[in-house]
Design a protein around this motif. Structure first.
Motif, PDB file in Angstrom:
ATOM      1  N   SER A  47       7.848 -18.890  94.671  1.00 39.05           N
ATOM      2  CA  SER A  47       9.178 -18.376  94.987  1.00 39.05           C
ATOM      3  C   SER A  47       9.563 -17.305  93.972  1.00 39.05           C
ATOM      4  CB  SER A  47      10.214 -19.503  94.985  1.00 39.05           C
ATOM      5  OG  SER A  47      10.002 -20.389  96.069  1.00 39.05           O
ATOM      6  N   PHE A  48      10.522 -16.464  94.349  1.00 39.61           N
ATOM      7  CA  PHE A  48      10.844 -15.292  93.555  1.00 39.61           C
ATOM      8  C   PHE A  48      12.339 -15.165  93.294  1.00 39.61           C
ATOM      9  CE2 PHE A  48       6.905 -14.377  95.687  1.00 39.61           C
ATOM     10  CZ  PHE A  48       6.158 -13.647  94.768  1.00 39.61           C
ATOM     11  N   CYS A  49      12.638 -14.453  92.215  1.00 39.77           N
ATOM     12  CA  CYS A  49      13.979 -13.937  91.970  1.00 39.77           C
ATOM     13  C   CYS A  49      13.823 -12.419  91.949  1.00 39.77           C
ATOM     14  CB  CYS A  49      14.526 -14.455  90.650  1.00 39.77           C
ATOM     15  SG  CYS A  49      16.197 -13.880  90.299  1.00 39.77           S
ATOM     16  N   ILE A  50      14.387 -11.750  92.941  1.00 40.69           N
ATOM     17  CA  ILE A  50      14.205 -10.314  93.109  1.00 40.69           C
ATOM     18  C   ILE A  50      15.565  -9.616  93.032  1.00 40.69           C
ATOM     19  CG2 ILE A  50      13.474  -8.491  94.709  1.00 40.69           C
ATOM     20  CD1 ILE A  50      11.108  -9.987  93.650  1.00 40.69           C
ATOM     21  N   TYR A  51      15.563  -8.462  92.376  1.00 43.42           N
ATOM     22  CA  TYR A  51      16.770  -7.631  92.293  1.00 43.42           C
ATOM     23  C   TYR A  51      16.531  -6.388  93.141  1.00 43.42           C
ATOM     24  CZ  TYR A  51      17.623 -10.866  88.539  1.00 43.42           C
ATOM     25  OH  TYR A  51      17.795 -12.020  87.832  1.00 43.42           O
ATOM     26  N   PRO A  52      16.986  -6.408  94.394  1.00 41.83           N
ATOM     27  CA  PRO A  52      16.659  -5.328  95.337  1.00 41.83           C
ATOM     28  C   PRO A  52      17.144  -3.948  94.912  1.00 41.83           C
ATOM     29  CG  PRO A  52      17.496  -7.249  96.506  1.00 41.83           C
ATOM     30  CD  PRO A  52      17.747  -7.487  95.049  1.00 41.83           C
ATOM     31  N   GLU A  53      18.138  -3.892  94.018  1.00 48.81           N
ATOM     32  CA  GLU A  53      18.639  -2.597  93.562  1.00 48.81           C
ATOM     33  C   GLU A  53      17.619  -1.854  92.701  1.00 48.81           C
ATOM     34  OE1 GLU A  53      23.194  -3.249  92.565  1.00 48.81           O
ATOM     35  OE2 GLU A  53      21.999  -5.043  92.193  1.00 48.81           O
ATOM     36  N   LYS A  92      16.104  -1.413  97.558  1.00 50.12           N
ATOM     37  CA  LYS A  92      14.743  -0.962  97.807  1.00 50.12           C
ATOM     38  C   LYS A  92      14.123  -1.840  98.898  1.00 50.12           C
ATOM     39  CE  LYS A  92      15.171   1.647  94.095  1.00 50.12           C
ATOM     40  NZ  LYS A  92      15.354   3.106  94.155  1.00 50.12           N
ATOM     41  N   GLY A  93      13.219  -1.250  99.672  1.00 48.88           N
ATOM     42  CA  GLY A  93      12.656  -1.972 100.808  1.00 48.88           C
ATOM     43  C   GLY A  93      11.623  -3.021 100.476  1.00 48.88           C
ATOM     44  N   GLY A  94      11.150  -3.050  99.222  1.00 53.58           N
ATOM     45  CA  GLY A  94      10.115  -4.010  98.851  1.00 53.58           C
ATOM     46  C   GLY A  94      10.513  -5.456  99.088  1.00 53.58           C
ATOM     47  N   LEU A  95      11.797  -5.750  98.936  1.00 54.85           N
ATOM     48  CA  LEU A  95      12.286  -7.113  99.179  1.00 54.85           C
ATOM     49  C   LEU A  95      11.935  -7.580 100.584  1.00 54.85           C
ATOM     50  CD1 LEU A  95      14.182  -9.628  98.753  1.00 54.85           C
ATOM     51  CD2 LEU A  95      16.014  -8.172  99.646  1.00 54.85           C
ATOM     52  N   ALA A  96      12.283  -6.771 101.591  1.00 54.40           N
ATOM     53  CA  ALA A  96      12.053  -7.160 102.984  1.00 54.40           C
ATOM     54  C   ALA A  96      10.558  -7.220 103.291  1.00 54.40           C
ATOM     55  CB  ALA A  96      12.753  -6.181 103.924  1.00 54.40           C
ATOM     56  N   LEU A 145      10.984   5.184 112.250  1.00 53.25           N
ATOM     57  CA  LEU A 145      11.575   4.568 111.065  1.00 53.25           C
ATOM     58  C   LEU A 145      10.537   4.318 109.978  1.00 53.25           C
ATOM     59  CD1 LEU A 145      14.217   1.911 112.184  1.00 53.25           C
ATOM     60  CD2 LEU A 145      14.580   3.937 110.784  1.00 53.25           C
ATOM     61  N   GLY A 146       9.363   3.856 110.375  1.00 54.15           N
ATOM     62  CA  GLY A 146       8.315   3.574 109.405  1.00 54.15           C
ATOM     63  C   GLY A 146       8.772   2.582 108.351  1.00 54.15           C
ATOM     64  N   LEU A 147       8.450   2.893 107.087  1.00 48.39           N
ATOM     65  CA  LEU A 147       8.807   2.009 105.985  1.00 48.39           C
ATOM     66  C   LEU A 147      10.314   1.940 105.749  1.00 48.39           C
ATOM     67  CD1 LEU A 147       6.058   2.929 103.343  1.00 48.39           C
ATOM     68  CD2 LEU A 147       6.127   0.945 104.863  1.00 48.39           C
ATOM     69  N   HIS A 148      11.043   2.921 106.290  1.00 47.85           N
ATOM     70  CA  HIS A 148      12.502   2.921 106.107  1.00 47.85           C
ATOM     71  C   HIS A 148      13.148   1.695 106.738  1.00 47.85           C
ATOM     72  CE1 HIS A 148      16.327   4.698 105.114  1.00 47.85           C
ATOM     73  NE2 HIS A 148      16.737   4.597 106.362  1.00 47.85           N
ATOM     74  N   ALA A 149      12.472   1.088 107.711  1.00 45.41           N
ATOM     75  CA  ALA A 149      13.002  -0.119 108.338  1.00 45.41           C
ATOM     76  C   ALA A 149      13.180  -1.234 107.309  1.00 45.41           C
ATOM     77  CB  ALA A 149      12.074  -0.582 109.456  1.00 45.41           C
ATOM     78  N   TYR A 150      12.240  -1.325 106.368  1.00 46.16           N
ATOM     79  CA  TYR A 150      12.344  -2.366 105.335  1.00 46.16           C
ATOM     80  C   TYR A 150      13.536  -2.097 104.417  1.00 46.16           C
ATOM     81  CZ  TYR A 150       7.679  -3.784 106.835  1.00 46.16           C
ATOM     82  OH  TYR A 150       6.608  -4.215 107.578  1.00 46.16           O
TER      83      TYR A 150
END
Length: 233
Positions: free
Chosen positions: A128-134, A147-151, A207-212
């Motif tokens: 499990s993770f603690c992620i800061y999407p900003e 950032k899209g890496g979270l999704a 959309l590509g990666l922008h969807a994430y």
């Protein structure tokens, strides 16, 4: 349990008691919404706002000592990012953060699969993770674009996302903290499933990666709602 889970587990458990006590005594911490973690199948990504350097220590200390989501893993910046930040390079860019569960997310690749290769492996191994999407600490106190890496990580690791709003840590100074001038509130929100996340964005080839990124922005909107529920002092 995979061997690389061991060091973060030991370190986070050793630090749990003193961190929890410090947060109770000096931060007057209040923790809400832990009931949302009950009966969640599989692993979790805690998606949090990022307002202070003490944030990575708050979420593990907010969970029960015997939480099945321990240890938590993190996405960190490359070491060179911290080299220009004085003492921070030893804490966040050195061996400590690696032992704590931090793995570098390589920026600039325009390829989440390569950027998050270690994190995807950890998620598939049940971490499990603690992620800061900003992607960094806010300089204004307001939420920054996600950032899209979270999704992407949530999708590839088949993780449920728990939005978390943390209040009371922005521009925390040691003097303020240890004089009891801080009132920290950790607000866990309702789980966000893959089905809910996908329903927010119609994915198209254009959309590509922008969807994430759009999906991650939805998660941050939920974090924002949690922050709005916290009374302002």
């Amino acid at each position: 349990m995979k061997l690389y889970f061991l060091f973060p587990l030991i370190l986070q458990k050793l630090i749990w008691i003193p961190t929890r006590l410090i947060l109770i005594i000096f931060g007057r911490i209040k923790i809400r919404g832990l009931e949302y973690l009950n009966e969640i199948p599989g692993n979790i990504i805690f998606a949090c706002n990022h307002a202070s350097e003490i944030d990575p220590f708050i979420i593990p200390a907010s969970l029960p000592f015997c939480s099945r989501f321990s240890p938590l893993f993190y996405a960190t910046r490359e070491r060179s990012f911290y080299d220009r930040n004085g003492w921070r390079k030893y804490l966040f860019g050195g061996l400590f953060i690696n032992a704590w569960g931090g793995y570098t997310a390589i920026v600039g690749l325009n390829d989440y699969e390569k950027s998050l290769v270690n994190h995807i492996t950890i998620a598939r191994d049940g971490g499990s993770f603690c992620i800061y999407p900003e992607g960094g600490i806010t300089s204004t106190g307001r939420l920054q674009p996600a950032k899209g890496g979270l999704a992407y990580l949530a999708e590839r690791g088949d993780c449920i996302i728990i939005p978390v709003g943390v209040s009371g840590t922005f521009r925390t100074h040691f003097s303020d903290f240890f004089l009891g001038k801080r009132h920290i509130i950790v607000n866990f929100g309702k789980p966000i499933t893959q089905q809910e996340l996908r329903s927010q964005v119609i994915r198209t080839p254009e959309l590509g990666l922008h969807a994430y990124k759009l999906e991650a922005e939805y998660v941050m909107s939920r974090v924002g709602e949690l922050l709005e529920q916290i009374p302002r002092k």
